[in-house]
Design a protein around this motif. Structure first.
Motif, PDB file in Angstrom:
ATOM      1  N   ALA A 165      47.625  38.415 -58.966  1.00 14.63           N
ATOM      2  CA  ALA A 165      46.849  37.812 -59.996  1.00 14.63           C
ATOM      3  C   ALA A 165      45.787  36.908 -59.638  1.00 14.63           C
ATOM      4  O   ALA A 165      46.061  35.846 -59.017  1.00 14.63           O
ATOM      5  N   VAL A 166      44.552  37.175 -59.875  1.00 17.86           N
ATOM      6  CA  VAL A 166      43.402  36.524 -59.209  1.00 17.86           C
ATOM      7  C   VAL A 166      42.395  36.173 -60.268  1.00 17.86           C
ATOM      8  O   VAL A 166      42.024  36.956 -61.275  1.00 17.86           O
ATOM      9  N   VAL A 167      42.026  34.921 -60.289  1.00 17.79           N
ATOM     10  CA  VAL A 167      40.935  34.327 -61.269  1.00 17.79           C
ATOM     11  C   VAL A 167      39.961  33.637 -60.466  1.00 17.79           C
ATOM     12  O   VAL A 167      40.153  32.985 -59.428  1.00 17.79           O
TER      13      VAL A 167
ATOM     14  N   ASP B  19      50.819  44.302 -67.582  1.00 14.25           N
ATOM     15  CA  ASP B  19      51.871  44.777 -68.508  1.00 14.25           C
ATOM     16  C   ASP B  19      53.142  43.828 -68.698  1.00 14.25           C
ATOM     17  O   ASP B  19      53.278  43.612 -70.249  1.00 14.25           O
ATOM     18  N   ARG B  20      53.586  43.501 -67.793  1.00 13.79           N
ATOM     19  CA  ARG B  20      55.038  42.567 -67.984  1.00 13.79           C
ATOM     20  C   ARG B  20      54.536  41.364 -68.593  1.00 13.79           C
ATOM     21  O   ARG B  20      55.220  40.932 -69.443  1.00 13.79           O
TER      22      ARG B  20
ATOM     23  N   ALA C  66      50.978  36.414 -79.650  1.00  8.64           N
ATOM     24  CA  ALA C  66      49.801  36.982 -79.562  1.00  8.64           C
ATOM     25  C   ALA C  66      49.104  36.963 -81.027  1.00  8.64           C
ATOM     26  O   ALA C  66      47.733  36.982 -80.894  1.00  8.64           O
ATOM     27  N   ALA C  67      49.882  36.863 -81.904  1.00  8.91           N
ATOM     28  CA  ALA C  67      49.213  36.951 -83.527  1.00  8.91           C
ATOM     29  C   ALA C  67      48.625  35.650 -83.846  1.00  8.91           C
ATOM     30  O   ALA C  67      47.927  35.723 -84.785  1.00  8.91           O
ATOM     31  N   ASP C  68      48.978  34.714 -83.434  1.00  7.77           N
ATOM     32  CA  ASP C  68      48.855  33.187 -83.879  1.00  7.77           C
ATOM     33  C   ASP C  68      47.648  32.550 -82.744  1.00  7.77           C
ATOM     34  O   ASP C  68      47.932  32.124 -81.545  1.00  7.77           O
ATOM     35  N   GLU C  69      46.480  32.295 -83.204  1.00  7.36           N
ATOM     36  CA  GLU C  69      45.380  31.690 -82.452  1.00  7.36           C
ATOM     37  C   GLU C  69      45.701  30.389 -81.787  1.00  7.36           C
ATOM     38  O   GLU C  69      45.330  30.122 -80.881  1.00  7.36           O
ATOM     39  N   SER C  70      46.625  29.539 -82.585  1.00  6.69           N
ATOM     40  CA  SER C  70      47.022  28.259 -82.026  1.00  6.69           C
ATOM     41  C   SER C  70      48.191  28.447 -80.740  1.00  6.69           C
ATOM     42  O   SER C  70      48.316  27.545 -79.861  1.00  6.69           O
ATOM     43  N   LEU C  71      48.886  29.926 -80.657  1.00  8.24           N
ATOM     44  CA  LEU C  71      49.812  30.004 -79.809  1.00  8.24           C
ATOM     45  C   LEU C  71      49.409  30.699 -78.495  1.00  8.24           C
ATOM     46  O   LEU C  71      49.921  30.801 -77.536  1.00  8.24           O
ATOM     47  N   ALA C  72      48.356  31.923 -78.876  1.00  9.07           N
ATOM     48  CA  ALA C  72      47.983  32.746 -77.963  1.00  9.07           C
ATOM     49  C   ALA C  72      47.291  32.050 -76.670  1.00  9.07           C
ATOM     50  O   ALA C  72      46.511  31.101 -76.699  1.00  9.07           O
ATOM     51  N   ALA C  73      47.478  32.804 -75.625  1.00 10.59           N
ATOM     52  CA  ALA C  73      46.897  32.567 -74.235  1.00 10.59           C
ATOM     53  C   ALA C  73      45.571  32.534 -74.204  1.00 10.59           C
ATOM     54  O   ALA C  73      45.045  33.592 -74.854  1.00 10.59           O
ATOM     55  N   THR C  74      44.828  32.025 -73.874  1.00 14.17           N
ATOM     56  CA  THR C  74      43.250  31.700 -73.694  1.00 14.17           C
ATOM     57  C   THR C  74      42.742  32.493 -72.530  1.00 14.17           C
ATOM     58  O   THR C  74      41.895  33.121 -72.524  1.00 14.17           O
ATOM     59  N   ASP C  75      43.712  32.649 -71.532  1.00 16.59           N
ATOM     60  CA  ASP C  75      43.494  33.904 -70.525  1.00 16.59           C
ATOM     61  C   ASP C  75      44.645  34.596 -70.022  1.00 16.59           C
ATOM     62  O   ASP C  75      45.870  33.988 -70.625  1.00 16.59           O
ATOM     63  N   ASP C  76      44.444  35.656 -69.478  1.00 11.54           N
ATOM     64  CA  ASP C  76      45.488  36.484 -69.152  1.00 11.54           C
ATOM     65  C   ASP C  76      46.350  35.701 -67.837  1.00 11.54           C
ATOM     66  O   ASP C  76      47.780  36.092 -68.047  1.00 11.54           O
ATOM     67  N   ALA C  77      45.787  35.086 -67.265  1.00 13.26           N
ATOM     68  CA  ALA C  77      46.567  34.469 -65.850  1.00 13.26           C
ATOM     69  C   ALA C  77      47.517  33.694 -66.412  1.00 13.26           C
ATOM     70  O   ALA C  77      48.623  33.369 -65.810  1.00 13.26           O
ATOM     71  N   ALA C  78      47.459  32.791 -67.631  1.00 20.38           N
ATOM     72  CA  ALA C  78      48.336  31.861 -68.149  1.00 20.38           C
ATOM     73  C   ALA C  78      49.609  32.747 -68.494  1.00 20.38           C
ATOM     74  O   ALA C  78      50.808  32.103 -68.553  1.00 20.38           O
ATOM     75  N   LEU C  79      49.514  33.880 -69.246  1.00 26.80           N
ATOM     76  CA  LEU C  79      50.725  34.620 -69.454  1.00 26.80           C
ATOM     77  C   LEU C  79      51.617  35.091 -67.947  1.00 26.80           C
ATOM     78  O   LEU C  79      52.977  35.267 -67.974  1.00 26.80           O
ATOM     79  N   VAL C  80      50.859  35.240 -66.758  1.00 31.01           N
ATOM     80  CA  VAL C  80      51.488  35.727 -65.496  1.00 31.01           C
ATOM     81  C   VAL C  80      52.073  34.234 -65.018  1.00 31.01           C
ATOM     82  O   VAL C  80      53.372  34.418 -64.634  1.00 31.01           O
ATOM     83  N   GLU C  81      51.641  33.106 -65.249  1.00 32.14           N
ATOM     84  CA  GLU C  81      52.190  31.831 -64.824  1.00 32.14           C
ATOM     85  C   GLU C  81      53.486  31.571 -65.674  1.00 32.14           C
ATOM     86  O   GLU C  81      54.457  31.054 -65.247  1.00 32.14           O
ATOM     87  N   GLU C  82      53.364  31.961 -66.876  1.00 30.58           N
ATOM     88  CA  GLU C  82      54.435  32.014 -67.847  1.00 30.58           C
ATOM     89  C   GLU C  82      55.611  32.685 -67.250  1.00 30.58           C
ATOM     90  O   GLU C  82      56.850  32.225 -67.442  1.00 30.58           O
ATOM     91  N   LEU C  83      55.589  33.958 -66.453  1.00 33.45           N
ATOM     92  CA  LEU C  83      56.562  34.729 -66.060  1.00 33.45           C
ATOM     93  C   LEU C  83      57.161  34.132 -64.630  1.00 33.45           C
ATOM     94  O   LEU C  83      58.090  34.290 -64.119  1.00 33.45           O
ATOM     95  N   GLY C  84      56.394  32.746 -64.168  1.00 29.95           N
ATOM     96  CA  GLY C  84      56.834  32.237 -62.949  1.00 29.95           C
ATOM     97  C   GLY C  84      56.306  32.999 -61.780  1.00 29.95           C
ATOM     98  O   GLY C  84      56.483  32.687 -60.474  1.00 29.95           O
TER      99      GLY C  84
END
Ligand code: CTP
Ligand code: MG
Length: 260
Positions: A144-146, A200-201, A210-228
């Protein structure tokens, strides 16, 4: 040999890279009648600027564009008729948030690409060399690279809204909690690059946001960070600025003059 390279199925001789180009936003803050990705910069829609530079990198095998619902045929025509768009392009209706749009792009794309790049049409001038830098790092085994740039402003953390006193609220002031050490801050851009399976994971695990603008990730890397899972930064580029407001669009026009 990097450990990722030892997996003969996913990292054989042929490594293919899909770019998901997010263009489904409405561009509320830009304030045009058109969706932002179709607004022109120097006579060319933003999404074409972005797609041309992805292609010019030479490291992208195909592009999936997330589009506002109803704009699919128009966007497909634009891309297919542009001689500088040299790879196959598909369009998919985006979702209500950027995160949902990227998920729609991932769902459309068959699972046979090894690397996925996610790039915003709102960053139309991100240069081919930046695209190559991100893809090269993923291919070297960073999953994962930003791209990121040092922050030049001094950044302060302020108290949350609940912590304001009545007087603070009346006078429109916010108490400062802390000054962040900006040495270690990076302002993050796109394109962001990922090992396909990891992205994908990450989207599957974050789906409920994903459905809620106030909860949705603003970048994809944040979702990877969330996985640890680890995320790494490579140097960004001034040309990859994001166009949010009308002034940003004028600024991009100046950058384009400077660049040519
Ligand atoms: N995007 C998307 N799907 C959404 C929202 C945004 O594909 N539901 C894309 C935009 O097209 C843009 C990128 O994500 O390329 C970054 O979003 P942003 O800059 O916020 O663009 P808009 O949402 O269009 O602008 P605004 O928030 O001002 O309406
Ligand atoms: Mg938006």
């Amino acid at each position: 040999v990097h450990p990722l390279r030892q997996d003969p199925v996913r990292y054989g001789d042929v490594v293919t890279t899909l770019a998901i180009l997010t263009a489904a936003g409405s561009g509320t803050r830009l304030g045009h009648d058109l969706p932002k990705a179709l607004v022109e910069l120097d006579g060319l829609p933003l999404l074409l600027h972005a797609a041309r530079r992805l292609c010019a990198s030479g490291v992208i095998d195909r592009i999936v564009v997330t589009v506002p619902s109803g704009a699919g045929p128009r966007v497909r025509d634009l891309l297919q008729n542009d001689p500088a768009v040299t790879v196959p392009v598909e369009v998919v209706d985006g979702g209500g948030t950027r995160q949902a749009s990227v998920a729609a792009g991932l769902a459309l794309a068959a699972h046979d690409d090894d690397v996925v790049l996610v790039h915003d049409a709102a960053r139309p001038l991100a240069p081919p060399a930046l695209v190559r830098r991100v893809v090269a790092a993923v291919r070297a085994g960073y999953r994962a690279v930003v791209p990121g740039l040092p922050v030049t402003d001094t950044i302060k953390l302020v108290a949350s809204a609940e912590q304001l006193s009545a007087a603070d609220a009346v006078h429109g002031v916010e108490p400062v909690t802390w000054t962040v050490d900006r040495t270690w801050l990076r302002a993050v851009q796109t394109p962001q690059g990922f090992d396909r399976a990891l992205l994908d994971r990450a989207h599957a695990a974050g789906e409920s946001r994903a459905a809620d603008e106030s909860l949705a990730a603003t970048d994809d890397a944040a979702l990877v960070e969330e996985l640890g899972e680890p995320v790494h930064v490579v140097p960004g580029d001034d040309l990859a600025v994001k166009i949010t407001t009308a002034r940003d669009l004028r600024f991009a026009g100046l950058l384009l003059l400077e660049d040519s």
